[in-house]
Enzyme design. Structure first.
Site, PDB file in Angstrom:
ATOM      1  N   GLU A  23      -7.451   0.556  -4.373  1.00  0.00           N
ATOM      2  CA  GLU A  23      -7.424   0.491  -2.912  1.00  0.00           C
ATOM      3  C   GLU A  23      -8.745   0.020  -2.295  1.00  0.00           C
ATOM      4  O   GLU A  23      -8.728  -0.878  -1.441  1.00  0.00           O
ATOM      5  CB  GLU A  23      -6.984   1.841  -2.337  1.00  0.00           C
ATOM      6  CG  GLU A  23      -5.478   2.030  -2.499  1.00  0.00           C
ATOM      7  CD  GLU A  23      -5.024   3.471  -2.493  1.00  0.00           C
ATOM      8  OE1 GLU A  23      -5.836   4.343  -2.151  1.00  0.00           O
ATOM      9  OE2 GLU A  23      -3.863   3.717  -2.848  1.00  0.00           O
TER      10      GLU A  23
ATOM     11  N   LYS B 254       2.717  11.108  -3.656  1.00  0.00           N
ATOM     12  CA  LYS B 254       1.656  10.449  -4.412  1.00  0.00           C
ATOM     13  C   LYS B 254       0.759  11.456  -5.136  1.00  0.00           C
ATOM     14  O   LYS B 254       0.220  11.167  -6.193  1.00  0.00           O
ATOM     15  CB  LYS B 254       0.827   9.607  -3.448  1.00  0.00           C
ATOM     16  CG  LYS B 254      -0.117   8.639  -4.121  1.00  0.00           C
ATOM     17  CD  LYS B 254      -0.748   7.761  -3.061  1.00  0.00           C
ATOM     18  CE  LYS B 254      -1.717   6.763  -3.633  1.00  0.00           C
ATOM     19  NZ  LYS B 254      -2.268   5.898  -2.571  1.00  0.00           N
TER      20      LYS B 254
ATOM     21  N   ASP C 228     -13.409   5.067   1.202  1.00  0.00           N
ATOM     22  CA  ASP C 228     -11.965   5.155   1.430  1.00  0.00           C
ATOM     23  C   ASP C 228     -11.509   6.608   1.371  1.00  0.00           C
ATOM     24  O   ASP C 228     -11.353   7.176   0.295  1.00  0.00           O
ATOM     25  CB  ASP C 228     -11.252   4.300   0.363  1.00  0.00           C
ATOM     26  CG  ASP C 228      -9.734   4.311   0.513  1.00  0.00           C
ATOM     27  OD1 ASP C 228      -9.219   5.020   1.397  1.00  0.00           O
ATOM     28  OD2 ASP C 228      -9.067   3.608  -0.265  1.00  0.00           O
TER      29      ASP C 228
ATOM     30  N   ASP D  39       0.881  -1.166   0.000  1.00  0.00           N
ATOM     31  CA  ASP D  39       0.000   0.000   0.000  1.00  0.00           C
ATOM     32  C   ASP D  39       0.922   1.220   0.000  1.00  0.00           C
ATOM     33  O   ASP D  39       1.532   1.543   1.010  1.00  0.00           O
ATOM     34  CB  ASP D  39      -0.890  -0.025   1.255  1.00  0.00           C
ATOM     35  CG  ASP D  39      -1.664   1.283   1.457  1.00  0.00           C
ATOM     36  OD1 ASP D  39      -1.624   2.158   0.579  1.00  0.00           O
ATOM     37  OD2 ASP D  39      -2.323   1.413   2.512  1.00  0.00           O
TER      38      ASP D  39
END
Ligand SMILES: [Zn+2]
Lengths: 624, 214
Positions: free
Chosen positions: A180, A77, A202, A12
């Protein structure tokens, strides 16, 4: 079915934190670091020195964020697979420097400048991946070369490619990219034997995803996905930061420009957010120089009002996803919360309202994605055979048509792998190539969508306009990554395709960066080696000094002076020389030259002709 | 129903087991490219009819998807991986087409040799006038913010769509033996569904009407 003995790990790679996991017959496990079994989270933070040399990763790097804001890199990211133009606004809020890297003139890649070096986001992410890879290698006691990496479901092709590139630069083959929320569902649903419809909410640091899945016969079928790649817990922090900044401006007439104070505000805001999860109010104090102190009390109610617009946006996306899936809230059996930002009580409450059910949080929301990545790794290596994931493409894929419109070829929320074909022709006599601008997005105009790149079909035989017919197939694979192939209808011959990515790296660049990363790692190793050699030299020199001192009477004054001089020369040489091998050679030569002296000292010691001074040097010959 | 035979490699070339679908062997998991003659019904091993059992279709899809998905061929050769990706894309398309009644009807028309939407663009004569009047009324209702009227229009259009779909369902399985004129008529019905869908979308994007869903 992986090759035997091929371990695949699951990673992850988060905006704020990263984790690595694997799964065996007993289920998924997180891999811990050297500080015990709870050390499973690696903050996605890199600490560099002023020259742009990597010094620390993770917890240690994060601790330096306040003192060294311009060389402490976080939130990489957010920049993955994006152009500088895309991120200019949020880059302004980051304490480190972001610039446009423009290698061919046609591309726009956001890059980060640290000291004298410039890094692309995949190169920086690769440093975190390498750290996780080493963690796994220590755990398994063997080399690891394959991984699954998770990405936000809303990531476009360029962002997925950038993630895969980061893996390659870190020496990892990314065998699968998994969304994810889907990974989270895998981690949760593995124990479920009955059929169910699950919504995965999420909310991470920088991205928001909502996915609705149907679980039946061990098949995890994504029915719909929606979200926002620019919405997350960071927005909560930023709302607090801008409140504090504007109050400081009003109260003290001070504009906050110092990166250190900015970073301090950020850290404080993160803490307040956490405190308000348990307490009804939180206070802060911050010294802003000249003996001035800014103080503020924030109640939970204030905070909830502040974050409400962001939470409302996530709930809109939830409604859209339900609509796409053709479901109403009563048809959703379970809502699963993922991501650190779902710890905020207001988020939990509102999500519960929208789905009319209490969110399910049996697993740690910060661990569950990595665990799911581990499960997917087990599926790929054949350990887990009963489960299969059927995901969808989050965005529509199309091409720019005449007049600048977006011509849709594959709509959003279609099961992947999927493909579509389109026939192209020439519009000028003798034209031998055709350029196709490939787009992703939901807007009507090409300019409002993201360009994945320009595909240039070449080698078309010169013919009158409109005569050549080239069938182009756009294939989105199970990772959500596009590949394009083309065939001339008449000849059946494959047409050549050259791709110019809009925001991505070419294959050659990724290869070069992979090599550079290895070289850098070697340079780091060489640096460690240099330190080792210098330490050994110092140890040897100390030994000789001790001997000269202790057995003084055995040596002539000339000898003593000569060796003392050579010792100090060798010391300063070792400081100025960067070549470990040369230093080592000099050390050995010096040791050779001291042998006759050492022999004399030894004889003297054995004959007992000198008084022994017990104690301080245990390497001295023993007295008999 | 069509009597066309599909040219399956009836037995698996690797293990000589009999094949139950044209693209994968249940026994040894060898994959085969989709035969030229196979249609979407063949791909999912399901009877060639409009009136299919949707639960059965979904189960057939999941069972085949399980066998051909690229995740099952992770460590195999690049060729096997690529073939499984292409096959999965085709099976996904087949499932998406057959599970949706309108797409399924259009597909049956296509394989029965009927005209495409590009070849026959017309809609039933009366529909054009009807739609024009509806549009006007909807615009008026939207301008006045008359939610009740908008909801009424939505209901009416949805009902007309349902009726048209029923007619389509009644004719679909007869397409194999239908005349060219009937096939054209079938296309015209499909075109009117598109009209109704456009109208419903227009109503849905209107902010006043947006929260009236469900
Ligand atoms: Zn076989």
């Amino acid at each position: 079915m992986g090759e035997k003995n091929d371990i695949i790990i699951g990673i992850d790679l988060g905006t704020t934190n990263s984790l690595v996991a694997f799964a065996d017959e007993a289920g998924p496990h997180l891999i811990a670091g050297e500080n015990g079994p709870d050390d499973v989270i690696v903050p996605s933070v890199l600490g560099f020195d002023e020259a742009g040399v990597l010094k620390t990763i993770g917890v240690e790097a994060r601790e330096h964020a306040v003192e060294q804001p311009t060389t402490t890199i976080h939130s990489v990211k957010r920049l993955m697979g994006r152009g500088f133009a895309d991120v200019a606004q949020e880059a302004a809020a980051l304490p480190y420097r972001v610039e446009r890297r423009d290698e061919s003139g046609e591309r726009d890649i956001a890059s980060i400048i640290v000291g004298e070096r410039s890094f692309t986001p995949p190169e920086l992410s690769a440093l975190i991946l390498r750290d996780l890879k080493q963690r796994a290698e220590t755990h398994f006691g063997r080399s690891i070369t394959k991984t699954v990496i998770t990405v936000p479901a809303q990531f476009d092709d360029a962002q997925r490619q950038a993630t895969r590139d980061a893996g390659q630069i870190a020496g990892l083959e990314v065998v699968r990219i998994v969304n994810e929320p889907t990974a989270a569902a895998l981690a949760y649903g593995l124990d479920r034997k009955e059929d169910a419809t699950i919504a995965v909410y999420d909310l991470g640091g920088g991205t928001f995803d909502i996915s609705i899945l149907r679980l039946e016969d061990g098949v995890f079928e994504v029915l719909a996905t929606n979200g926002d790649t620019h919405l997350g817990g960071d927005d909560f922090d930023n709302a607090l930061i801008s409140l504090f900044a504007s109050e400081i401006r009003d109260q003290f007439g001070i504009e906050i420009t110092s990166p250190t104070i900015k970073q301090q505000l950020r850290t404080l805001s993160e803490n307040i957010k956490k405190r308000l999860s348990d307490d009804d109010e939180a206070q802060i104090q911050i010294a802003i120089g000249n003996d001035k102190v800014y103080e503020k009390t924030i109640t939970r109610d204030d905070f909830e009002k502040m974050i409400d617009p962001f939470v409302a946006r996530t709930l809109d996306a939830c409604s859209r996803a339900m609509k796409t899936a053709g479901l109403t809230q009563s048809e959703i059996n379970q809502v699963v919360l993922v991501g650190g930002s779902t710890r905020v009580p207001y988020v939990r409450r509102r999500v519960g309202e929208v789905f009319d059910t209490k969110p399910y949080t049996a697993l740690n929301p910060e661990h569950v994605v990595a665990m799911g990545a581990g499960v997917q790794a087990a599926i790929l290596s054949g350990i887990e055979r009963d489960v299969l994931l059927l995901d969808v493409t989050p965005l529509s894929l199309g091409i720019e048509t005449l007049g600048g419109a977006m011509g849709k070829l594959i709509p959003a929320n279609v099961k992947i792998p999927c493909q579509a074909s389109e026939t192209f022709t020439t519009f000028k006599d003798g034209q031998t190539n055709i350029k196709i601008n490939v787009l992703q997005g939901e807007r009507e105009l090409a300019d409002d969508c993201r360009s994945l790149g320009v595909f240039e079909l070449g080698g078309i035989p010169p013919m009158p306009a409109g005569l050549p017919k080239i069938d182009v197939t756009f294939l989105i694979d199970q990772n959500g990554i596009l590949s394009v192939s083309a065939k001339e209808q008449r000849s059946g011959k494959a047409a050549s395709i050259q791709i110019i990515p809009s925001h991505g790296l070419t294959r050659d660049e990724v290869k070069r960066m992979e090599q550079e990363a290895i070289t850098h790692a070697r340079e780091d190793m060489a640096a460690h080696h240099l330190i080792d050699v210098r330490t050994t030299l110092e140890f040897d020199l100390n030994k000789v000094e001790g001997m000269l001192d202790r057995y003084e009477t055995q040596f002539t004054v000339n000898e003593t002076t000569d060796f003392s001089k050579r010792i100090s020369e060798l010391r300063s040489f070792a400081r100025s020389c960067d070549d470990a091998t040369t230093i080592n050679e000099r050390r050995e030569a010096f040791n050779q030259s001291t042998l006759p002296l050492a022999e004399r000292a030894m004889t003297a010691a054995l004959s007992g002709s000198i008084a022994s001074t017990d104690g301080d040097d245990d390497r001295a010959p023993e007295k008999h | 129903m069509s009597e066309r035979a599909i040219s399956l490699p009836v037995k698996c070339l690797s293990c000589h087991e009999e094949l139950s679908t044209p693209i994968v062997c249940d026994g040894c998991h060898t994959l085969y490219p989709v035969p030229q003659s196979a249609d979407f019904f063949d791909l999912l091993s399901i009877g060639r009819t409009f009136h299919l059992d949707e639960g059965l279709l979904a189960r057939a899809y999941r069972s085949i998807a399980r066998q051909i998905h690229p995740d099952r061929f992770g460590g195999d050769s690049i060729e096997a991986g690529n073939l499984s990706t292409r096959l999965s894309a085709q099976v996904n398309q087949a499932f998406a087409t057959l599970r949706d009644p309108v797409k399924r009807a259009a597909y049956i028309l296509e394989i029965a040799g009927g005209p495409s939407a590009a070849e026959v663009r017309e809609v039933p004569g009366a529909l054009l006038g009807e739609v024009m009047m509806l549009r006007e009324e909807i615009e008026q209702a939207q301008a006045k913010g008359d939610d009740a009227a908008i909801a009424r229009h939505r209901g009416a259009i949805a009902k007309r769509r349902d009726e048209t779909l029923e007619e389509i369902a009644g004719r679909a399985d007869g397409l194999w033996e239908a005349s060219d004129e009937d096939k054209k008529g079938f296309r015209v019905l499909l075109n009117s569904i598109k009209y109704f869908d456009n109208l419903l979308t227009e109503l849905a994007v209107n902010p006043l009407a947006a929260n009236q869903d469900h």
